[in-house]
Design a protein around this motif. Sequence first.
Motif, PDB file in Angstrom:
ATOM      1  N   CYS A 182      38.552  45.308  28.573  1.00  0.00           N
ATOM      2  CA  CYS A 182      37.280  45.013  29.229  1.00  0.00           C
ATOM      3  C   CYS A 182      36.409  46.252  29.069  1.00  0.00           C
ATOM      4  N   CYS A 183      35.174  46.061  28.603  1.00  0.00           N
ATOM      5  CA  CYS A 183      34.269  47.201  28.419  1.00  0.00           C
ATOM      6  C   CYS A 183      33.022  46.983  29.252  1.00  0.00           C
ATOM      7  N   MET A 184      32.617  48.013  29.987  1.00  0.00           N
ATOM      8  CA  MET A 184      31.397  47.972  30.785  1.00  0.00           C
ATOM      9  C   MET A 184      30.500  49.122  30.358  1.00  0.00           C
TER      10      MET A 184
ATOM     11  N   THR B 271      36.173  51.821  29.156  1.00  0.00           N
ATOM     12  CA  THR B 271      37.023  50.804  28.569  1.00  0.00           C
ATOM     13  C   THR B 271      38.269  50.705  29.426  1.00  0.00           C
TER      14      THR B 271
ATOM     15  N   LEU C 237      28.958  43.757  30.471  1.00  0.00           N
ATOM     16  CA  LEU C 237      30.415  43.702  30.614  1.00  0.00           C
ATOM     17  C   LEU C 237      30.950  42.665  29.642  1.00  0.00           C
ATOM     18  N   THR C 238      31.875  43.070  28.794  1.00  0.00           N
ATOM     19  CA  THR C 238      32.503  42.156  27.838  1.00  0.00           C
ATOM     20  C   THR C 238      34.012  42.215  28.001  1.00  0.00           C
ATOM     21  N   GLU C 239      34.655  41.101  27.720  1.00  0.00           N
ATOM     22  CA  GLU C 239      36.115  41.027  27.837  1.00  0.00           C
ATOM     23  C   GLU C 239      36.717  40.353  26.613  1.00  0.00           C
TER      24      GLU C 239
ATOM     25  N   ARG D 110      41.807  44.335  31.303  1.00  0.00           N
ATOM     26  CA  ARG D 110      41.195  43.131  31.871  1.00  0.00           C
ATOM     27  C   ARG D 110      41.806  42.756  33.215  1.00  0.00           C
TER      28      ARG D 110
ATOM     29  N   ARG E 142      36.162  46.887  39.391  1.00  0.00           N
ATOM     30  CA  ARG E 142      35.072  46.791  38.421  1.00  0.00           C
ATOM     31  C   ARG E 142      33.748  47.221  39.047  1.00  0.00           C
TER      32      ARG E 142
END
Length: 263
Positions: free
Chosen positions: A215-217, A235, A205-207, A238, A245
Amino acid sequence: MSDSSTRSSSTTTSSSAAAPRARGVDRVNALCEQLHLHRQPMTPKALMEATGAPRSSVYELINLLSEAGWLETESDGRVFFGRAMHYFGLDYADHNDLLKRARPVMRELSARYDETTQLCMLDGDKYTVMLNENGARPFRISSEVGVKVPIPWTASGRVLLGGMSREAMLGLVPDEDFMLPDGERIDIDGFIAEIELTQQRGYALTEGLVDSFACCMAVPIHEGTDRARATLCFTIGRDADESRRETLIGALREASFMLSNTD
C-alpha cells in the motif's frame, strides 16, 4: 568561393561533426543507465548486449570514462561507477535545497513510524524515487532510487499529475504505461478520476498495483505553484488498519507542509 558557399560548407561540416558527438553522448548515457539498472559491475560484453553499441565503442568509452574517474574496472574485468560519479552525486545533493531539507525529515519519519519513507519526482514521462529512508519493518520496496517507473503505477503519479488537463496528461504518459506488470490495464477514465479525488483530499493511496501486498500513500510537496514539485510517501503493508493509515497520512501531510515553499 562565395560567402554563401562558405557558410553552407561550414554549416555542413559543423552538422556532420556534431552528429558523432551526439551519438557519443547517447552511448555514454546508455552505458550509465545500464550500470544503474543492473546496480552492480558488468562485463564489457554484457554492456554491449544491453546497449546495442559496437564492441569498439564500448571499449573506447570504458577506457575514456575510466581515465576520467567516472568508471572503475575490477580485477575480473567488470566495470562500475567510479569515485568521480560519487563526488558528482554528492555535489548535486548538496546543491539541491529540497533534498537537503527533506533527508532529516524523512529520517525522523522512518524512525518514528518504522516505515519506509520516499521522496519522489517526475523524470520526463516516468516517475522516480529521489530519496529513500528505510524503516525498521522488513518490507520489499517495488521502486528503488533512480529507477524510472510508469507514472500510472504509483500513488505519487496521481499526485504529480494533479492540475494537468486530460489532453496534456495523455500527451505525457505513453499508452503502454497504463498496462500493469500482470497484464491488467489501468482504466484511463478511472485514473483521471483518482487524480481529481487526490486533489480534493490532498493525498493519494494505492493498493496492490505492482506489489499485491503493498500500500502506498503520497502527499504533495509544493513550490510556489498549484502543481506538486515532488511527493512524500510511505510504502506499507496492505494489512495496516484504518487507524494506522490515518496516522501515517497525517504525519506525511504535516511533514510535506514543512517542506513546501508556497511563497
